[in-house]
Enzyme design. Sequence first.
Site, PDB file in Angstrom:
ATOM      1  N   GLU A  36      32.782  30.234  29.019  1.00  0.00           N
ATOM      2  CA  GLU A  36      33.234  30.764  30.308  1.00  0.00           C
ATOM      3  C   GLU A  36      33.908  32.130  30.147  1.00  0.00           C
ATOM      4  O   GLU A  36      34.727  32.329  29.254  1.00  0.00           O
ATOM      5  CB  GLU A  36      34.221  29.774  30.935  1.00  0.00           C
ATOM      6  CG  GLU A  36      34.790  30.228  32.267  1.00  0.00           C
ATOM      7  CD  GLU A  36      35.930  29.331  32.748  1.00  0.00           C
ATOM      8  OE1 GLU A  36      36.257  29.415  33.942  1.00  0.00           O
ATOM      9  OE2 GLU A  36      36.471  28.562  31.930  1.00  0.00           O
ATOM     10  N   LYS A  73      30.190  29.553  40.127  1.00  0.00           N
ATOM     11  CA  LYS A  73      31.075  28.402  40.243  1.00  0.00           C
ATOM     12  C   LYS A  73      31.295  28.062  41.710  1.00  0.00           C
ATOM     13  O   LYS A  73      31.529  28.933  42.552  1.00  0.00           O
ATOM     14  CB  LYS A  73      32.421  28.692  39.558  1.00  0.00           C
ATOM     15  CG  LYS A  73      33.305  27.466  39.393  1.00  0.00           C
ATOM     16  CD  LYS A  73      34.544  27.790  38.555  1.00  0.00           C
ATOM     17  CE  LYS A  73      35.355  26.526  38.282  1.00  0.00           C
ATOM     18  NZ  LYS A  73      36.557  26.812  37.481  1.00  0.00           N
ATOM     19  N   CYS A 100      33.886  25.299  33.697  1.00  0.00           N
ATOM     20  CA  CYS A 100      35.242  24.811  33.469  1.00  0.00           C
ATOM     21  C   CYS A 100      35.421  23.404  34.020  1.00  0.00           C
ATOM     22  O   CYS A 100      34.650  22.513  33.720  1.00  0.00           O
ATOM     23  CB  CYS A 100      36.249  25.797  34.059  1.00  0.00           C
ATOM     24  SG  CYS A 100      37.958  25.479  33.570  1.00  0.00           S
TER      25      CYS A 100
END
Length: 534
Positions: free
Chosen positions: A286, A351, A404
Amino acid sequence: MERLANRIMLTAGWPRAGLSFAAGAVAVLGQAPFHLFIACFISFPVLVWLIDGAVARPSPSRIAMVRPAFFTGWLFGFGYFTAGLWWIGNALFVEAEEFLWMWPMAVLGLPAVLAVFYGAAAALARALWSDGLGRIAALAFAFGLAEWSRSFILTGFPWNAIGYAAMPVPVLMQPAAVIGVFGMNALAVYVFALPAMFAARGRKMVLSAVLLTVLISAQFGFGFWRIAQESESSDTTLRVRVVQPAVDQSGKWDPEKSNEIFEGLLALTSETGESDAPPDIVVWPETSVPFILTQRPDAVAALAQTLQDGQILLAGAVRLSETETRGGRPAYFNSLLAVSADGVIFDAGDKKHLVPFGEYLPFGEWLSGFGIKAVAAADRGYSATPRRRTLTLPNGAVALPLICYEAIFPHELSADGDAPSMIVNVTNDAWYGDTPGPYQHAHQARIRAVENGLPLVRAANNGVSALYDPLGRQRDALGYGAKGAFDAALPAPVAETVYRRHRELPFMGLLAGLFALALAGRFGRTARSRRGAG
């Protein structure tokens, strides 16, 4: 054990509060990295006996009648979440001059809020309470409902759900392929709480012991059976390289170090592995690229020189979109970029589930007036994609990106596009240091592989980078603090799991069954009381 149960039931005041808190704190030992699930066989019987004694004074108010149980459950939850999430405060030391004042809110405030779910579970269970096995079903039903609610209320934060403690190794993970972690939450509480019945005498104690043995044996048996059934599962012809650069978080966004960090990523990408065949897919963690990649033609050219013919890079990076705006300014996305060997960024997965106070600021206009900022988003903040998409790669693989902590949400596995052949979880757990946090995160992501019957490729800047097969077995990994990369064959998916096909439906059926058992216990006690009074 009857004497111990009575002493716990009759505790009051500060000793009772301290015991409730301690029981919750001890239960955390069942989570990663400890996996001492035996601790839960102590904590939950204690919680049952505490709720046995959580009796209010007679009142016409139903709320008043369950208030002592609520506070017992809240204290249990406060102990559980404080002991299990204290490491979140480490992230505030990275830029201590700006964020350290938030430490009490992270280390005590968040656990206090999450504990409300366990308080509500204890109160609901108490409303259905009985004096036999029915109360065990009531507790399991209430906690199952609370853990499910914790996954979406206030954007959700189902970290360290109880069910993970019952799945420390692959053979015990396999029921998740049928009922998911939500179902395992309810079953785990039922099994962990059953030893409370050992304080009873005669048939109740024997029945509880038999039931406990049968349930644990069934979990082991199903696990061994499923692993044996899938023993013939094969690997694909693709090889994947997982890169863990282990960049110190305090210097990750230092402009003077950006070239050094990027060159380190290139070096790990190009180094010769154990196999003569180069990897087909390379995965960076990430936000591993320490700048906006599209603003650095020299970096894109370096990528083209590093990647070999046919190789695909999946790189965690910040994506800037000039066409999408946020507050009148260009939007920034926490993304997984797909880059071809000729340096072309041909796709991106953004995301969807952002971290409150980390990647964006809830009530931003109001809170920013008090000088509050999101910890991990600089001053720009991130935007969320409205819909997750799979990434179809030229080599035939289809990646489902989870960035994440998206990997802790079972319902985040739905996506537009082609059916996925692998889950790609990129993360940066360097914020939390060598604490239980990175290990908890990896273990929870691992269960997504089992639930969905898909391999999971996990790349962390620092933490736990790993490759798990669809049964949750670890093929290779890099632990916290290790800088390097590993190559491994990409496992093929297994047959569509019951959970992937039906999602929460089996869990809801289990919850309904537990509710029925709790009601049967409750009404049975009422009927016995009336007969006794007659």
